[in-house]
Design an enzyme around this catalytic site. Sequence first.
Site, mmCIF file in Angstrom:
data_model
loop_
_atom_site.group_PDB
_atom_site.id
_atom_site.type_symbol
_atom_site.label_atom_id
_atom_site.label_comp_id
_atom_site.label_asym_id
_atom_site.label_seq_id
_atom_site.Cartn_x
_atom_site.Cartn_y
_atom_site.Cartn_z
ATOM 1 N N ARG A 205 -15.100 13.165 9.041
ATOM 2 C CA ARG A 205 -13.823 13.805 9.396
ATOM 3 C C ARG A 205 -13.491 14.917 8.411
ATOM 4 N NH1 ARG A 205 -10.176 9.042 8.748
ATOM 5 N NH2 ARG A 205 -8.524 10.541 9.079
ATOM 6 N N HIS B 200 0.845 -1.188 0.000
ATOM 7 C CA HIS B 200 0.000 0.000 0.000
ATOM 8 C C HIS B 200 0.878 1.236 0.000
ATOM 9 C CE1 HIS B 200 -3.416 2.575 0.829
ATOM 10 N NE2 HIS B 200 -2.651 3.205 1.699
ATOM 11 N N ASP C 99 -15.590 3.046 7.683
ATOM 12 C CA ASP C 99 -14.556 4.009 7.318
ATOM 13 C C ASP C 99 -15.091 5.052 6.348
ATOM 14 O OD1 ASP C 99 -11.819 5.084 6.966
ATOM 15 O OD2 ASP C 99 -12.131 4.333 4.933
ATOM 16 N N SER D 243 -7.992 4.028 9.497
ATOM 17 C CA SER D 243 -8.761 4.110 8.253
ATOM 18 C C SER D 243 -8.083 3.300 7.151
ATOM 19 C CB SER D 243 -8.870 5.586 7.848
ATOM 20 O OG SER D 243 -9.234 5.730 6.497
ATOM 21 N N LYS E 293 -9.231 -0.992 5.648
ATOM 22 C CA LYS E 293 -9.517 -1.423 4.279
ATOM 23 C C LYS E 293 -8.559 -2.521 3.834
ATOM 24 C CE LYS E 293 -9.545 3.030 3.634
ATOM 25 N NZ LYS E 293 -9.560 4.418 3.181
HETATM 26 N N1 URA Z 1 -6.379 7.830 3.371
HETATM 27 C C1 URA Z 1 -7.277 7.029 3.969
HETATM 28 O O1 URA Z 1 -7.636 5.984 3.432
HETATM 29 N N2 URA Z 1 -7.777 7.408 5.164
HETATM 30 C C2 URA Z 1 -7.408 8.536 5.779
HETATM 31 O O2 URA Z 1 -7.891 8.801 6.852
HETATM 32 C C3 URA Z 1 -6.476 9.369 5.143
HETATM 33 C C4 URA Z 1 -5.966 8.983 3.935
#
Ligand code: URA
Length: 436
Positions: free
Chosen positions: A168, A82, A161, A183, A187
């Site tokens: 947010r 990632h 999320d 977050s 995923k």
């Molecule tokens: N990318 C994400 O997937 N989540 C965040 O909170 C910030 C950047």
Amino acid sequence: MDMYDLILKKRGGGELDTEEIKFLVENYTQGLIPDYQMAAFCMAVYFQGMSQRETADMALAMASSGMQYDLSSISGTIIDKHSTGGVGDTTTLIVAPLVASCGVPVAKMSGRGLGHTGGTIDKLESIPGFTCELMPDQFIDQVNSIKIGIISQSATIAPADKLLYALRDVTATVDSIPLIASSIMSKKIAAGADGFVLDVKTGNGAFMREREQAVSLAKAMVSIGKEAGKPTVALITDMDQPLGYTIGNALEVKEAIQTLAGEGAWDLTELCLRIGAEMLVLAGHSARPEDAYQVLQEKLSSGAGLDKLRELITRQGGNPAVIDEPSLLPQAAYQTVIRSERSGYVKCIDALKAGRLVMQLGAGRQTKESSVDLSVGIELCQKVGSYVQQDDVLAVVHSNRPISGEYAAALDCFTISQAPPRHRPLIWQKITAEDV
Ligand code: URA
Ligand code: CA
């Protein structure tokens, strides 16, 4: 349990237990906790932070809020990579086939681009015919047979999320390390891999501009992996100039092909080898990153990585002839040459400005629904540290309309100075489970 008490506890710097975190994530996802209470909680986290345990609980609770992929029927250990989002970051298109060519399965779920950074799915879709929409069974069969598959991330992954991020975004609570780390990792965990290699960018084109912040984010994510029983390492890498020579979907596919043919930019090639090496170690293929690096170098020079990309393209419906004939990729109507106004060293190539420019040309999405122009982008002809004469070509802008204002913007991405720039390492440091 009462949400009011949880807000109060966090506001006072207390630590929530696992049940409390599950309660707030589950109930928020179901609409039982109103946005204003969740917003107050996020603001309390913003100021008070979260322990490593709380952060991991948050990630796991969000991962289980939706569909979780079960990849256990794929033989071998699956390591996902990632990147926190780079400009011109073509690494997945290079690393995935290289690692797969070593016999290590790569079952990758990727996203589309949003904002000034691109997404692997958009890039792959610039290959005529290529589809990233496979059924889960089809995806698993494909990875078992050719060791590689890349699909677009399901909309059903980590709904908690999605809701929380949108909240947010409008309450000034995006840039909290535990919230970002949970977050991202929620995923990744829901996507089913056994371990993760994280490329955490720092510099002017990165989400985390300052290196200390990037290190904190990397530690928070590595710690989540550790708590979740999924081995994770992070590399802190430089994003003070775009990676490689191109930014833009089809241009980056062409660059990935060139890189797999051993003719890539130094920085892009090196980063791919280093990330791939960490993946091979976590997958149990190699004992040390140095050994894995050599194996990957051989896959580059033998063309095995490129053959694997050809196999992937064919299997997912794309036209594999693009490998030998990159002009089959979408081409922009106009190519505008950007020339240096003076002689000197290239001191800086502003990755953020370059990424934004490419987006204005049509390569990026303003919203999730917008469509992207796969052919547009920027080809850099210089990297930081090169010496240029006045009128030397700095870059070529690929566009589908004549550019004027964008010409100045493209020129503005480059800073030319009389003194050579200070060297910045490509990889600043590595964070492993021992560091957290
Ligand atoms: N990318 C994400 O997937 N989540 C965040 O909170 C910030 C950047
Ligand atoms: Ca497995």
